[in-house]
Design an enzyme around this catalytic site. Structure first.
Site, mmCIF file in Angstrom:
data_model
loop_
_atom_site.group_PDB
_atom_site.id
_atom_site.type_symbol
_atom_site.label_atom_id
_atom_site.label_comp_id
_atom_site.label_asym_id
_atom_site.label_seq_id
_atom_site.Cartn_x
_atom_site.Cartn_y
_atom_site.Cartn_z
ATOM 1 N N LYS A 186 38.572 -15.539 33.733
ATOM 2 C CA LYS A 186 37.313 -16.286 33.609
ATOM 3 C C LYS A 186 37.236 -17.448 34.597
ATOM 4 C CE LYS A 186 37.618 -17.494 29.270
ATOM 5 N NZ LYS A 186 38.972 -16.990 29.036
ATOM 6 N N ARG A 196 33.593 -20.616 21.155
ATOM 7 C CA ARG A 196 34.871 -20.069 20.732
ATOM 8 C C ARG A 196 34.799 -19.383 19.368
ATOM 9 N NH1 ARG A 196 39.350 -21.640 23.686
ATOM 10 N NH2 ARG A 196 39.026 -23.323 25.182
ATOM 11 N N ARG A 232 53.333 -15.565 34.828
ATOM 12 C CA ARG A 232 52.969 -16.797 35.545
ATOM 13 C C ARG A 232 54.170 -17.736 35.643
ATOM 14 N NH1 ARG A 232 47.078 -18.638 33.303
ATOM 15 N NH2 ARG A 232 48.331 -19.346 31.539
ATOM 16 N N ARG A 263 56.145 -21.749 31.854
ATOM 17 C CA ARG A 263 55.680 -22.734 30.883
ATOM 18 C C ARG A 263 55.878 -22.194 29.464
ATOM 19 N NH1 ARG A 263 49.655 -24.065 32.901
ATOM 20 N NH2 ARG A 263 49.463 -21.912 32.196
ATOM 21 N N ARG A 278 48.477 -16.503 20.981
ATOM 22 C CA ARG A 278 47.205 -16.955 21.550
ATOM 23 C C ARG A 278 46.170 -15.845 21.547
ATOM 24 N NH1 ARG A 278 48.784 -18.915 27.299
ATOM 25 N NH2 ARG A 278 46.542 -19.203 27.566
#
Length: 205
Positions: A15, A86, A120, A149, A160
């Protein structure tokens, strides 16, 4: 052309990348919930200021987020809205305060999302983000100091995505039922996704 665009998709769907391209191509505002809250954190609402929640590390409640987003949209001639709504109640509120030209949904399989997010890597010195497969660091010195991370570990990523499905999939269904939703194959290369995004905007805005 000053289109009013909403972009939806799970974490890792792309996005942010596509929103930035939309904002640049059509010279419209890229409105994200986080940026809007930070820019207006001292704005008074009947439920308090965003700062009163953010400073305590609490979630900013829907009525406050709604007012902040409305203020951001009122100031923009055209926009791409990213990260809001959301949940269903936010979608219903947005439906009341603005007319959208198109709702884009970047459709990506869950396992691909997990692959993207867990791959990532962060450069702690510069803040730059790389990916072990799609965008590896070419500099050996940089590559050696990259870290994953905490919110990109597989366990956290899957949680998530579970929260996303629970809260935001009803939003996707809401716009589908409205006939406003256009599904874009988000598993293509970013430039191919962009071609589909641009074609969809051109034919709907």
């Amino acid at each position: 052309m000053e289109p009013h665009i909403l972009i939806l998709g799970a974490p890792g769907a792309g996005k942010g990348t596509q929103s930035r391209r939309i904002a640049e191509e059509y010279d419209v505002e890229h409105v994200t919930t986080g940026d809007a809250l930070r820019a207006n954190k001292h704005m008074e609402t009947e439920h308090g200021t965003p700062a009163s929640y953010m400073d305590e590390g609490e979630l900013v409640p829907d009525p406050v987020v709604n007012e902040i987003v409305q203020a951001a949209l009122d100031e923009a001639d055209g926009y791409v809205l990213d990260g809001y709504p959301r949940n269903l109640s936010q979608a219903e509120y947005l439906h009341e305060i603005t007319d959208l030209d198109v709702v884009l949904y970047l459709d990506v399989d869950e396992e691909e999302l997990v692959h993207r997010l867990t791959g990532r890597r962060l450069d702690p010195e510069t803040g730059d983000i790389y990916h072990v497969e799609y965008d590896p660091a070419e500099d050996e010195e940089v590559a050696e100091r990259l870290v994953q991370r905490e919110d990109d570990t597989e366990e956290t990523v899957r949680e998530r995505l579970r929260v996303y499905r629970e809260n935001t999939e009803p939003v996707v269904e809401f716009y589908d039922d409205e006939g406003a939703l256009v599904r874009i194959d988000g598993e293509q290369a970013p430039d191919e996704v962009w071609e589909d995004v641009r074609d969809t905007i051109e034919s709907n805005a």
